[in-house]
Scaffold this motif. Structure first.
Motif, PDB file in Angstrom:
ATOM      1  N   ASN A  92       0.454  -0.611  -4.930  1.00 38.40           N
ATOM      2  CA  ASN A  92      -0.219  -0.177  -6.151  1.00 38.40           C
ATOM      3  C   ASN A  92      -1.744  -0.232  -6.016  1.00 38.40           C
ATOM      4  O   ASN A  92      -2.456  -0.650  -6.925  1.00 38.40           O
ATOM      5  CB  ASN A  92       0.242  -0.998  -7.354  1.00 38.40           C
ATOM      6  CG  ASN A  92       1.718  -0.814  -7.623  1.00 38.40           C
ATOM      7  OD1 ASN A  92       2.289   0.247  -7.368  1.00 38.40           O
ATOM      8  ND2 ASN A  92       2.367  -1.856  -8.112  1.00 38.40           N
ATOM      9  N   GLY A  93      -2.239   0.173  -4.840  1.00 40.46           N
ATOM     10  CA  GLY A  93      -3.676   0.249  -4.610  1.00 40.46           C
ATOM     11  C   GLY A  93      -4.340  -1.066  -4.255  1.00 40.46           C
ATOM     12  O   GLY A  93      -5.557  -1.125  -4.105  1.00 40.46           O
ATOM     13  N   ARG A  94      -3.569  -2.126  -4.110  1.00 39.15           N
ATOM     14  CA  ARG A  94      -4.106  -3.455  -3.779  1.00 39.15           C
ATOM     15  C   ARG A  94      -3.667  -3.863  -2.374  1.00 39.15           C
ATOM     16  O   ARG A  94      -2.571  -3.528  -1.945  1.00 39.15           O
ATOM     17  CB  ARG A  94      -3.605  -4.501  -4.764  1.00 39.15           C
ATOM     18  CG  ARG A  94      -3.923  -4.205  -6.224  1.00 39.15           C
ATOM     19  CD  ARG A  94      -3.423  -5.306  -7.154  1.00 39.15           C
ATOM     20  NE  ARG A  94      -4.229  -6.505  -7.074  1.00 39.15           N
ATOM     21  CZ  ARG A  94      -5.403  -6.662  -7.687  1.00 39.15           C
ATOM     22  NH1 ARG A  94      -5.894  -5.669  -8.397  1.00 39.15           N
ATOM     23  NH2 ARG A  94      -6.079  -7.784  -7.577  1.00 39.15           N
ATOM     24  N   ILE A  95      -4.508  -4.613  -1.701  1.00 46.22           N
ATOM     25  CA  ILE A  95      -4.117  -5.173  -0.392  1.00 46.22           C
ATOM     26  C   ILE A  95      -3.239  -6.386  -0.655  1.00 46.22           C
ATOM     27  O   ILE A  95      -3.644  -7.323  -1.358  1.00 46.22           O
ATOM     28  CB  ILE A  95      -5.365  -5.636   0.403  1.00 46.22           C
ATOM     29  CG1 ILE A  95      -6.310  -4.478   0.671  1.00 46.22           C
ATOM     30  CG2 ILE A  95      -4.936  -6.298   1.714  1.00 46.22           C
ATOM     31  CD1 ILE A  95      -7.640  -4.909   1.282  1.00 46.22           C
ATOM     32  N   THR A  96      -2.028  -6.363  -0.113  1.00 47.61           N
ATOM     33  CA  THR A  96      -1.147  -7.521  -0.284  1.00 47.61           C
ATOM     34  C   THR A  96      -1.031  -8.339   0.984  1.00 47.61           C
ATOM     35  O   THR A  96      -0.625  -9.505   0.926  1.00 47.61           O
ATOM     36  CB  THR A  96       0.270  -7.081  -0.743  1.00 47.61           C
ATOM     37  OG1 THR A  96       0.819  -6.227   0.254  1.00 47.61           O
ATOM     38  CG2 THR A  96       0.215  -6.383  -2.087  1.00 47.61           C
ATOM     39  N   GLU A  97      -1.377  -7.724   2.129  1.00 50.50           N
ATOM     40  CA  GLU A  97      -1.296  -8.461   3.391  1.00 50.50           C
ATOM     41  C   GLU A  97      -2.138  -7.730   4.447  1.00 50.50           C
ATOM     42  O   GLU A  97      -2.255  -6.515   4.417  1.00 50.50           O
ATOM     43  CB  GLU A  97       0.166  -8.543   3.849  1.00 50.50           C
ATOM     44  CG  GLU A  97       0.409  -9.462   4.993  1.00 50.50           C
ATOM     45  CD  GLU A  97       1.900  -9.647   5.298  1.00 50.50           C
ATOM     46  OE1 GLU A  97       2.188 -10.370   6.254  1.00 50.50           O
ATOM     47  OE2 GLU A  97       2.754  -9.064   4.592  1.00 50.50           O
ATOM     48  N   ILE A  98      -2.704  -8.519   5.349  1.00 50.29           N
ATOM     49  CA  ILE A  98      -3.432  -7.960   6.487  1.00 50.29           C
ATOM     50  C   ILE A  98      -2.764  -8.458   7.743  1.00 50.29           C
ATOM     51  O   ILE A  98      -2.574  -9.669   7.934  1.00 50.29           O
ATOM     52  CB  ILE A  98      -4.930  -8.372   6.475  1.00 50.29           C
ATOM     53  CG1 ILE A  98      -5.605  -7.883   5.196  1.00 50.29           C
ATOM     54  CG2 ILE A  98      -5.637  -7.822   7.707  1.00 50.29           C
ATOM     55  CD1 ILE A  98      -7.046  -8.341   5.036  1.00 50.29           C
ATOM     56  N   LEU A  99      -2.384  -7.525   8.608  1.00 57.87           N
ATOM     57  CA  LEU A  99      -1.712  -7.847   9.868  1.00 57.87           C
ATOM     58  C   LEU A  99      -2.587  -7.417  11.017  1.00 57.87           C
ATOM     59  O   LEU A  99      -3.390  -6.521  10.849  1.00 57.87           O
ATOM     60  CB  LEU A  99      -0.355  -7.123   9.931  1.00 57.87           C
ATOM     61  CG  LEU A  99       0.583  -7.383   8.763  1.00 57.87           C
ATOM     62  CD1 LEU A  99       1.704  -6.367   8.773  1.00 57.87           C
ATOM     63  CD2 LEU A  99       1.123  -8.790   8.826  1.00 57.87           C
TER      64      LEU A  99
END
Length: 175
Positions: free
Chosen positions: A167-174
């Motif tokens: 929904n346009g938000r960063i939830t995780e960075i890999l």
């Protein structure tokens, strides 16, 4: 007068061979990159003064050096950078993964940024540019990446960041 069939066929063979049109095959040796995923320099999008220290054919994958993902500092610092600078785009239909892949040279400078976008099923999609442009600019703003060595010589290497977007938000960075 009749000729035996094999002799008749052999008499036409030179005509068939001479009549075949031959074309020179294109040299495909240089049409392909060394490895899938190699990033060639693009004069229109890449920084003109970015230098590869050891030549394009010597750019390694970070995992070729026996190390895990290498971040400029700790990964938590990287996550904090994106959390503080990224402005979520309010939307319910921007979901999936955005990968930014790039080259880090022997001086710890990054360039040749490329973006790949996919939905949750890994089908190619296009995210809103307000999302991709922000992620790209924040990534480009990281000024110093870890210098990696092979046999005590600094090397150039590929690296990537994958952003899981919901929904346009960063939830995780890999990774």
């Amino acid at each position: 007068m009749t000729f035996p069939k094999p002799l008749l066929l052999l008499s036409f063979l030179p005509l068939l061979l001479l009549g075949c049109k031959t074309e020179k095959q294109a040299d495909t040796q240089n049409e392909y990159l060394r490895w899938v995923g190699d990033i060639e320099h693009n004069e229109t999008t890449d920084e003109p003064d970015f230098k590869i220290c050891n030549g394009d054919e010597q750019i390694l994958q970070y995992f070729n050096l026996g190390a895990g993902p290498i971040f400029p500092e700790e990964k938590s610092t990287l996550v904090e950078t994106f959390e503080s600078k990224y402005e979520p785009v309010k939307t319910n239909d921007q979901n999936g993964f955005i990968r930014i892949r790039f080259v880090v040279n022997c001086e710890g400078k990054a360039s040749r940024f490329r973006i790949l976008q996919a939905d949750k099923d890994y089908n190619e999609i296009e995210f809103d540019e307000r999302i991709t442009n922000q992620l790209l600019e924040i990534t480009k703003g990281i000024e110093s990446w870890k210098v990696m060595y092979r046999h005590e010589i600094p090397v150039d290497y590929y690296f990537y960041l994958i952003f899981k977007i919901k929904n346009g938000r960063i939830t995780e960075i890999l990774p």
